[in-house]
Scaffold this motif. Structure first.
Motif, PDB file in Angstrom:
ATOM      1  N   ARG A  45       4.230   4.720  10.031  1.00  0.00           N
ATOM      2  CA  ARG A  45       3.201   4.468  11.034  1.00  0.00           C
ATOM      3  C   ARG A  45       1.920   3.968  10.370  1.00  0.00           C
ATOM      4  O   ARG A  45       1.277   3.035  10.870  1.00  0.00           O
ATOM      5  N   LEU A  46       1.547   4.548   9.239  1.00  0.00           N
ATOM      6  CA  LEU A  46       0.372   4.072   8.505  1.00  0.00           C
ATOM      7  C   LEU A  46       0.556   2.627   8.044  1.00  0.00           C
ATOM      8  O   LEU A  46      -0.365   1.817   8.120  1.00  0.00           O
ATOM      9  N   GLU A  47       1.760   2.320   7.572  1.00  0.00           N
ATOM     10  CA  GLU A  47       2.061   0.967   7.096  1.00  0.00           C
ATOM     11  C   GLU A  47       1.953  -0.051   8.234  1.00  0.00           C
ATOM     12  O   GLU A  47       1.368  -1.118   8.077  1.00  0.00           O
ATOM     13  N   ARG A  48       2.519   0.291   9.396  1.00  0.00           N
ATOM     14  CA  ARG A  48       2.445  -0.627  10.548  1.00  0.00           C
ATOM     15  C   ARG A  48       1.006  -0.847  10.971  1.00  0.00           C
ATOM     16  O   ARG A  48       0.606  -1.970  11.283  1.00  0.00           O
ATOM     17  N   LYS A  49       0.220   0.212  10.986  1.00  0.00           N
ATOM     18  CA  LYS A  49      -1.179   0.100  11.390  1.00  0.00           C
ATOM     19  C   LYS A  49      -1.953  -0.785  10.421  1.00  0.00           C
ATOM     20  O   LYS A  49      -2.741  -1.634  10.827  1.00  0.00           O
ATOM     21  N   ALA A  50      -1.717  -0.620   9.123  1.00  0.00           N
ATOM     22  CA  ALA A  50      -2.413  -1.418   8.118  1.00  0.00           C
ATOM     23  C   ALA A  50      -2.019  -2.892   8.207  1.00  0.00           C
ATOM     24  O   ALA A  50      -2.865  -3.778   8.095  1.00  0.00           O
TER      25      ALA A  50
ATOM     26  N   ALA B 225      -0.974  -4.476  10.870  1.00  0.00           N
ATOM     27  CA  ALA B 225      -1.542  -5.027  12.102  1.00  0.00           C
ATOM     28  C   ALA B 225      -3.016  -5.375  11.907  1.00  0.00           C
ATOM     29  O   ALA B 225      -3.484  -6.393  12.412  1.00  0.00           O
ATOM     30  N   GLU B 226      -3.738  -4.558  11.152  1.00  0.00           N
ATOM     31  CA  GLU B 226      -5.151  -4.848  10.882  1.00  0.00           C
ATOM     32  C   GLU B 226      -5.298  -6.088  10.017  1.00  0.00           C
ATOM     33  O   GLU B 226      -6.223  -6.865  10.186  1.00  0.00           O
TER      34      GLU B 226
END
Length: 136
Positions: free
Chosen positions: A103-108, A110-111
């Motif tokens: 989840r952290l990887e996907r969020k990063a 996307a940013e």
């Protein structure tokens, strides 16, 4: 033990949970199985835990505070966020490390994909809308 959390996340957790009260203590029993079980139970319940090290623990284990905190983090499969004096903060995601890190990887990612120029144009457009509302 390798660190799993990026520094940015680690700093955010440290700032957010700095002033919580300790809910687990390590005493003269040291790192007995019952102490580790209690810490695991608290981590599964809340995800974040502040632990206090009593003087007896330092004497009985022969370890310094930082080493003792690292050992507890290793035994509980949690991340050591901060060690300050006789207290330290542990973090263990309730959904499990794999899901949390994904989840952290996907969020990063996307940013990173968001276009900076488009973001600036949107900010300017929002500013103009607010400015016009004030003049009407």
């Amino acid at each position: 033990m390798e660190k799993r959390l990026p520094g940015k996340v680690r700093r955010a957790l440290r700032a957010r949970y700095y002033d919580i009260e300790p809910r687990a203590w390590i005493g003269k029993k040291g790192l007995a199985e019952s102490v580790i079980e209690e810490i695991n139970t608290q981590l599964e319940k809340d995800g974040v835990l502040k632990v206090e090290i009593r003087k007896g623990a330092l004497i009985s284990t022969g370890l310094d505070r930082k080493t003792l905190a690292e050992k507890v983090a290793e035994l509980t499969d949690s991340e050591l966020i901060d060690v300050r004096g006789k207290r330290f903060i542990l973090f263990k995601p309730r959904e499990g490390w794999e899901r949390y890190l994904r989840r952290l990887e996907r969020k990063a990612s996307a940013e990173r994909r968001e276009e900076p120029a488009r973001k600036v144009r949107l900010d300017i457009a929002n500013f103009r809308k607010k400015f016009r509302k004030g003049r009407d």
